[in-house]
Design an enzyme around this catalytic site. Sequence first.
Site, PDB file in Angstrom:
ATOM      1  N   SER A   1      35.774   0.527 -22.128  1.00 49.23           N
ATOM      2  CA  SER A   1      34.462   1.163 -21.942  1.00 49.23           C
ATOM      3  C   SER A   1      33.729   0.704 -20.672  1.00 49.23           C
ATOM      4  O   SER A   1      32.775   1.366 -20.259  1.00 49.23           O
ATOM      5  CB  SER A   1      33.575   0.912 -23.156  1.00 49.23           C
ATOM      6  OG  SER A   1      34.020   1.678 -24.239  1.00 49.23           O
TER       7      SER A   1
ATOM      8  N   TYR B   1      26.326  -1.270 -26.914  1.00 49.22           N
ATOM      9  CA  TYR B   1      26.252  -0.382 -28.091  1.00 49.22           C
ATOM     10  C   TYR B   1      25.106  -0.763 -29.015  1.00 49.22           C
ATOM     11  O   TYR B   1      24.029  -1.089 -28.531  1.00 49.22           O
ATOM     12  CB  TYR B   1      27.603  -0.358 -28.832  1.00 49.22           C
ATOM     13  CG  TYR B   1      28.685   0.079 -27.905  1.00 49.22           C
ATOM     14  CD1 TYR B   1      28.700   1.390 -27.435  1.00 49.22           C
ATOM     15  CD2 TYR B   1      29.633  -0.796 -27.430  1.00 49.22           C
ATOM     16  CE1 TYR B   1      29.655   1.809 -26.532  1.00 49.22           C
ATOM     17  CE2 TYR B   1      30.588  -0.384 -26.522  1.00 49.22           C
ATOM     18  CZ  TYR B   1      30.590   0.912 -26.086  1.00 49.22           C
ATOM     19  OH  TYR B   1      31.514   1.310 -25.185  1.00 49.22           O
TER      20      TYR B   1
ATOM     21  N   TYR C   1      40.083  10.472 -19.310  1.00 52.03           N
ATOM     22  CA  TYR C   1      39.309   9.428 -19.995  1.00 52.03           C
ATOM     23  C   TYR C   1      40.227   8.266 -20.421  1.00 52.03           C
ATOM     24  O   TYR C   1      39.924   7.100 -20.168  1.00 52.03           O
ATOM     25  CB  TYR C   1      38.578  10.052 -21.188  1.00 52.03           C
ATOM     26  CG  TYR C   1      37.929   9.049 -22.103  1.00 52.03           C
ATOM     27  CD1 TYR C   1      36.703   8.470 -21.771  1.00 52.03           C
ATOM     28  CD2 TYR C   1      38.537   8.663 -23.294  1.00 52.03           C
ATOM     29  CE1 TYR C   1      36.112   7.534 -22.624  1.00 52.03           C
ATOM     30  CE2 TYR C   1      37.957   7.735 -24.139  1.00 52.03           C
ATOM     31  CZ  TYR C   1      36.751   7.168 -23.792  1.00 52.03           C
ATOM     32  OH  TYR C   1      36.178   6.228 -24.625  1.00 52.03           O
TER      33      TYR C   1
ATOM     34  N   VAL D   1      36.427  -2.651 -25.360  1.00 51.64           N
ATOM     35  CA  VAL D   1      37.206  -3.198 -26.480  1.00 51.64           C
ATOM     36  C   VAL D   1      38.439  -3.979 -26.034  1.00 51.64           C
ATOM     37  O   VAL D   1      39.077  -4.629 -26.855  1.00 51.64           O
ATOM     38  CB  VAL D   1      37.673  -2.131 -27.510  1.00 51.64           C
ATOM     39  CG1 VAL D   1      36.560  -1.714 -28.420  1.00 51.64           C
ATOM     40  CG2 VAL D   1      38.356  -0.973 -26.845  1.00 51.64           C
TER      41      VAL D   1
ATOM     42  N   LYS E   1      33.483   3.331 -18.121  1.00 51.98           N
ATOM     43  CA  LYS E   1      32.544   4.449 -18.279  1.00 51.98           C
ATOM     44  C   LYS E   1      31.449   4.423 -17.204  1.00 51.98           C
ATOM     45  O   LYS E   1      30.883   5.450 -16.850  1.00 51.98           O
ATOM     46  CB  LYS E   1      31.918   4.413 -19.677  1.00 51.98           C
ATOM     47  CG  LYS E   1      32.916   4.705 -20.795  1.00 51.98           C
ATOM     48  CD  LYS E   1      32.310   4.401 -22.163  1.00 51.98           C
ATOM     49  CE  LYS E   1      33.282   4.708 -23.294  1.00 51.98           C
ATOM     50  NZ  LYS E   1      32.769   4.244 -24.609  1.00 51.98           N
TER      51      LYS E   1
HETATM   52  O1  DON Z   1      37.802   5.392 -26.394  1.00 56.11           O
HETATM   53  C1  DON Z   1      37.990   4.263 -26.843  1.00 56.11           C
HETATM   54  O2  DON Z   1      37.867   4.006 -28.028  1.00 56.11           O
HETATM   55  C2  DON Z   1      38.362   3.172 -25.855  1.00 56.11           C
HETATM   56  N1  DON Z   1      39.141   3.702 -24.789  1.00 56.11           N
HETATM   57  C3  DON Z   1      37.140   2.517 -25.267  1.00 56.11           C
HETATM   58  C4  DON Z   1      36.141   2.035 -26.304  1.00 56.11           C
HETATM   59  C5  DON Z   1      35.442   0.780 -25.936  1.00 56.11           C
HETATM   60  O3  DON Z   1      35.832   0.059 -25.072  1.00 56.11           O
HETATM   61  C6  DON Z   1      34.261   0.417 -26.763  1.00 56.11           C
HETATM   62  N2  DON Z   1      33.777  -0.873 -26.323  1.00 56.11           N
HETATM   63  N3  DON Z   1      33.396  -1.843 -26.777  1.00 56.11           N
END
Ligand code: DON
Length: 315
Positions: A71, A251, A199, A269, A74
């Site tokens: 994330s 978040y 993405y 993550v 992003k």
């Molecule tokens: O879309 C997803 O679930 C992962 N590629 C990224 C989510 C993420 O990193 C949330 N962060 N804490």
Amino acid sequence: MEGLYWNEHQIIPTLQQIRERVSPYAEKGEVAAYIPELSKSSPRDLGVSVTFLNGATYSVGDSAKRFTLQSISKLFSLLIALMDRGPDEVFAVVGKEPTGDPFNSIVKLETMTPHKPLNPMINAGAIAVSSLIKGRDVQERLDKVLDLLKQMSGNHTLGVNQHVYKSERATADRNRALAYFMKDSGIIEGDVEEVLDLYFLHCSIEATTEDVSAIAVVLANNGIHPQTKQQLVPPEYARICKSFMVTCGMYNASGAFAIDAGIPAKSGVGGGILASVPNKMGIGVYGPALNDKGNSLAGVLFLEELSKEWNLSIF
Ligand code: DON
């Protein structure tokens, strides 16, 4: 009182002491497993790098380990979309408000009218933003994100971890659901699988904490690379990023992090956190054991302690 980081000889010992204090807590966290490849990370790893405005970087722990940005990326798809389309077009498909929900939540997409994701840091918002990036094909669009990260980090070897990318692509039913819902509601146009592919690819860009702190210091320095003095990102867009980092970057733990650390930051993550202390420094942290909000458990504790030690809160 001004922070103590001006004393150069104290920097590494301070980082080391905090690392020693917080790293045992990693045991209470868990590495992400919903992207199967991420479950191979070592939960006790903890690396930190700090880059100052003069370009000097100080690192401790597992700062040479590569992890996927997830994330954190992003921020950079948002920057490219802003540079390609301008804020009016971007904020026509994504909002500016925190959600109070987990990063992959679907609930507000249907209950809010219009069905616009609340912000570009949650999965739905980032997928909508990725759909705005211009380019002939997915590779050309990905290269724009990668090139920006290469320029910001000064590391021209940055690339995608193909294993993590394929692992996410094979298991991303939740993100597919979000994306197809948004296509149905007219938020996303074009080929949904291509949007998702871009993405997943940008989420799978790999970096070390040294790369991340070098990238973070450019945002801290209002989009200007502190050494080359190149304006890599318009200052207005660096400001938008830092605002989202404060309100949505961690978040549904963003409020607590604002109180306890007070530093604009974005987690992923993969276990990374990118933090930008305005006009002072960039920080990269990597600790793959996550807390229940999906943020690096030891990483969050590290930033909270460092903020207190060096008086870094912007509030
Ligand atoms: O879309 C997803 O679930 C992962 N590629 C990224 C989510 C993420 O990193 C949330 N962060 N804490």
